[in-house]
Design an enzyme around this catalytic site. Structure first.
Site, PDB file in Angstrom:
ATOM      1  N   PRO A   1       0.866  -1.207   0.153  1.00  0.00           N
ATOM      2  CA  PRO A   1       0.033   0.006   0.118  1.00  0.00           C
ATOM      3  C   PRO A   1       0.856   1.172  -0.039  1.00  0.00           C
ATOM      4  O   PRO A   1       1.877   1.351   0.655  1.00  0.00           O
ATOM      5  CB  PRO A   1      -0.620  -0.066   1.380  1.00  0.00           C
ATOM      6  CG  PRO A   1      -0.718  -1.533   1.762  1.00  0.00           C
ATOM      7  CD  PRO A   1       0.752  -1.896   1.043  1.00  0.00           C
ATOM      8  N   GLU A   2       0.573   2.145  -0.727  1.00  0.00           N
ATOM      9  CA  GLU A   2       1.317   3.578  -0.903  1.00  0.00           C
ATOM     10  C   GLU A   2       0.652   4.613  -0.531  1.00  0.00           C
ATOM     11  O   GLU A   2      -0.528   4.313  -0.043  1.00  0.00           O
ATOM     12  CB  GLU A   2       1.736   3.842  -2.633  1.00  0.00           C
ATOM     13  CG  GLU A   2       2.552   2.605  -3.224  1.00  0.00           C
ATOM     14  CD  GLU A   2       3.949   2.678  -2.838  1.00  0.00           C
ATOM     15  OE1 GLU A   2       4.227   3.727  -2.066  1.00  0.00           O
ATOM     16  OE2 GLU A   2       4.564   1.679  -2.878  1.00  0.00           O
TER      17      GLU A   2
END
Ligand SMILES: [Zn+2]
Length: 274
Positions: free
Chosen positions: A2-3
């Site tokens: 996840p960014e």
């Protein structure tokens, strides 16, 4: 992994479910995450109302009226989501609380690189220490060409790994760095020493545009956050260069090239980026 946009969208999705709620019935799988789970501290976040859900770097911060901060990092495969009352637990669920609404707040993480922590938000030093290695927020008004130019002084590094250094600016992973440099028209392997002021300016604008676009794409799934929260991975964003080696550039038709920088695959258009 996840960014920043995924973390931002998770916060947006959690907010309407969590504001004004208290957590109770804490449950833990007993398994450690990246670090041991601070079970006692987690028990003590109960019985205070939630005031806000915020993002700092790639951390989710849940703020309580008591001043406590419940902090999550999603690591590689973590997911923090809201589930209907009595939804059976799945394999790799590690933390769970019940909301007053009866819904469940659950942290799920197959690879257990995630992190959970409780800080005393009234203790500024404690909070600053926790975020000591987290650099500038890319969507803040302090993220400017001047800031980047100053941070690049006396560094001999290519612009892409520079942009991915979280002590300088947080939350720009490999994909968003590649895409931002394409939009800014800058080669990923260009030394930061060679960037002109107008290029830094274009880079700031490109980073913000790419991140905002990704957040907007994710935001469009929020009305169904309950379901969205059970999936993981990237939003369905159409990338211009990332993963496109050998494919014609969408802007000019030249063939997208791939090179390795600081051990990471980097993609760029040799015609559009200089
Ligand atoms: Zn091109």
């Amino acid at each position: 992994m996840p960014e920043l946009p995924e973390v931002e969208v998770t916060c947006m999705g959690l907010t309407p479910h969590l504001i004004g709620q208290k957590l109770s019935h804490f449950w833990s799988s007993g398994k450690p995450l990246r670090q041991p789970v601070p079970v006692n501290a987690l028990l003590h976040v109960s019985n205070s109302s939630i005031l806000a859900v915020k993002r700092r770097a790639k951390y989710i911060l849940i703020e309580f009226q008591s001043g406590k901060l419940l902090i999550f990092h999603l690591g590689m495969t973590g997911n923090l989501g809201i589930f209907a009352p009595n939804t059976p637990r799945r394999k790799h669920d590690h933390l769970e609380w019940q909301l007053e609404s009866g819904s469940l707040l659950r942290f799920h993480d197959p690879r257990r690189f995630g992190l959970v922590a409780v800080l005393n938000g009234n203790n500024k030093q404690e909070v600053e220490l926790f975020f000591a290695t987290s650099g500038m927020e890319p969507l803040s008004s302090d993220f400017t060409a001047d800031y980047l130019q100053h941070a690049a002084k006396r560094r001999s590094i290519a612009v892409k790994p520079f942009l991915m250094t979280s002590q300088i600016v947080v939350g720009i992973g490999n994909i968003y760095a590649s895409e931002s440099l394409f939009h800014a028209g800058i080669r990923p392997d260009k030394s930061v020493q060679l960037l002109q002021e107008r290029e830094w300016q274009r880079l700031v604008e490109a980073v913000q545009k790419v991140l905002r676009h990704a957040i907007a794409c994710g935001g469009s799934t929020i009305s169904d956050f309950r379901n969205a929260s059970q999936k993981s991975g990237y939003f369905q964003i159409s990338f211009h260069v990332y993963g496109k080696a050998g494919i014609p550039c969408s802007e000019c038709g030249a063939t997208i090239k791939k090179l390795t920088l600081s051990g990471r695959s980097s993609f760029f258009c040799p015609h559009c980026q200089h």
